[in-house]
Design an enzyme around this catalytic site. Structure first.
Site, PDB file in Angstrom:
ATOM      1  N   ASN A  19      -8.400  -2.917  -4.320  1.00 50.91           N
ATOM      2  CA  ASN A  19      -8.572  -2.309  -2.996  1.00 50.91           C
ATOM      3  C   ASN A  19      -9.676  -1.267  -3.101  1.00 50.91           C
ATOM      4  O   ASN A  19      -9.469  -0.196  -3.668  1.00 50.91           O
ATOM      5  CB  ASN A  19      -7.245  -1.667  -2.561  1.00 50.91           C
ATOM      6  CG  ASN A  19      -7.404  -0.803  -1.321  1.00 50.91           C
ATOM      7  OD1 ASN A  19      -8.363  -0.943  -0.560  1.00 50.91           O
ATOM      8  ND2 ASN A  19      -6.455   0.102  -1.113  1.00 50.91           N
TER       9      ASN A  19
ATOM     10  N   GLU B 266       4.026   1.078  -4.074  1.00 50.69           N
ATOM     11  CA  GLU B 266       3.055   2.104  -4.438  1.00 50.69           C
ATOM     12  C   GLU B 266       3.629   3.487  -4.140  1.00 50.69           C
ATOM     13  O   GLU B 266       3.597   3.936  -2.984  1.00 50.69           O
ATOM     14  CB  GLU B 266       1.778   1.941  -3.614  1.00 50.69           C
ATOM     15  CG  GLU B 266       1.093   0.606  -3.789  1.00 50.69           C
ATOM     16  CD  GLU B 266      -0.392   0.716  -3.487  1.00 50.69           C
ATOM     17  OE1 GLU B 266      -1.175   0.417  -4.401  1.00 50.69           O
ATOM     18  OE2 GLU B 266      -0.771   1.127  -2.392  1.00 50.69           O
TER      19      GLU B 266
ATOM     20  N   GLY C 137      -4.212   7.419  -6.643  1.00 48.85           N
ATOM     21  CA  GLY C 137      -5.446   8.185  -6.773  1.00 48.85           C
ATOM     22  C   GLY C 137      -5.253   9.537  -7.439  1.00 48.85           C
ATOM     23  O   GLY C 137      -6.140  10.380  -7.394  1.00 48.85           O
TER      24      GLY C 137
END
Ligand code: PEP
Length: 257
Positions: free
Chosen positions: A10, A172, A178
């Site tokens: 992604n 997730e 991140g």
């Protein structure tokens, strides 16, 4: 039943179409038939690069899947700035991410909206990658299974067993996206098993055995093998590390000895 692993990159709002072409060319340079036979490899560029990557993949007959990061649930209409599922299907996108946590938290994608998107994607012959996951506060409060099970149930509302069997769910945890913090392989396994359990309750054992469940959240070349060794983890949704074709190739080649 053996489930084929699926590694999806992604790219979020990164890479213009020229950079995107370079990344796919370099990824393809690293991967061979053995890798594609062992693992489904998918790239998920921004909308502006979809056409360029589609023509590259088809022109070079690369066995790389193409996905989009989002779509609207209506097929057409007065929705300035939106892109519909049939438009993506026409570009031969095979996958569409529905309900990524960034969409849920920044753009108001509720469970109901995610479900509408999932059904629109299915209605146009593509595979949703439906994202679910708890926040840090929810995990601290021990609510992760309750939260995720609610998201899975709501997201699959009015989805048939046949459709669900071919779907991809990405677990997730928001706190791992991140941030460089990864769930331990054991924690990720517990949650992916819980997702499969919900699918078993909603449908039956054969749908639960077929559905593919990815883990996502700071997956890197260094942690992919441990994650993929877990019984209920069938792949990864990869953000940051998928922008580097060398790293993403290592992730896709996890099955090589
Ligand atoms: C993601 O965006 O789905 C993701 C998992 O990002 P990262 O790999 O950068 O944590």
């Amino acid at each position: 039943m053996a489930r084929k692993p699926i590694m999806a990159g992604n790219w979020k709002m990164n890479l213009d179409h020229l950079q995107a072409i370079q990344v796919v060319q370099q990824l393809a340079y690293h991967l061979d038939t053995t890798d594609y036979d062992a693992t489904d490899v998918v790239v998920i560029p921004p909308f502006t690069a979809l056409r360029s990557i589609q023509t590259l993949i088809e022109g070079d007959r690369l066995p790389i899947g193409l996905g989009a990061q989002n779509c609207h649930w209506e097929a057409a209409g007065a929705f300035t700035g939106e892109v519909s599922a049939p438009m993506l299907a026409k570009l031969r996108a095979q996958y569409v991410i529905c309900g990524h946590s960034e969409r849920r938290t920044l753009f108001g994608d509720s469970d109901e909206i995610v479900n509408r998107k999932v059904r629109a994607v299915l209605a146009h012959g593509m595979t949703p990658i439906m994202c679910v996951g708890e926040s840090e506060e929810q995990r601290t409060a021990g609510e992760q299974e309750h939260v995720v099970s609610g998201q899975v149930t709501a997201g699959l509302h009015d989805v048939t067993g046949d459709q669900a069997a071919d779907l991809v769910v990405a677990y997730e945890p928001i706190w791992a996206i991140g941030t460089g913090k990864t769930a331990t392989s054991e924690d990720a396994q517990v949650m992916c098993a819980a997702v499969r359990g919900v699918v078993r309750e909603l449908y039956d054992g054969s749908v639960a055995d077929s559905i593919r469940i990815q883990y996502g959240g700071s997956v890197k070349p260094g942690n992919v093998r441990d994650l993929m060794a877990q019984a209920d983890i069938d792949g990864a949704l990869v953000g940051g590390a998928s922008l580097d074709p060398d790293d993403f190739a290592v992730i896709c080649r996890f099955a090589r000895t």
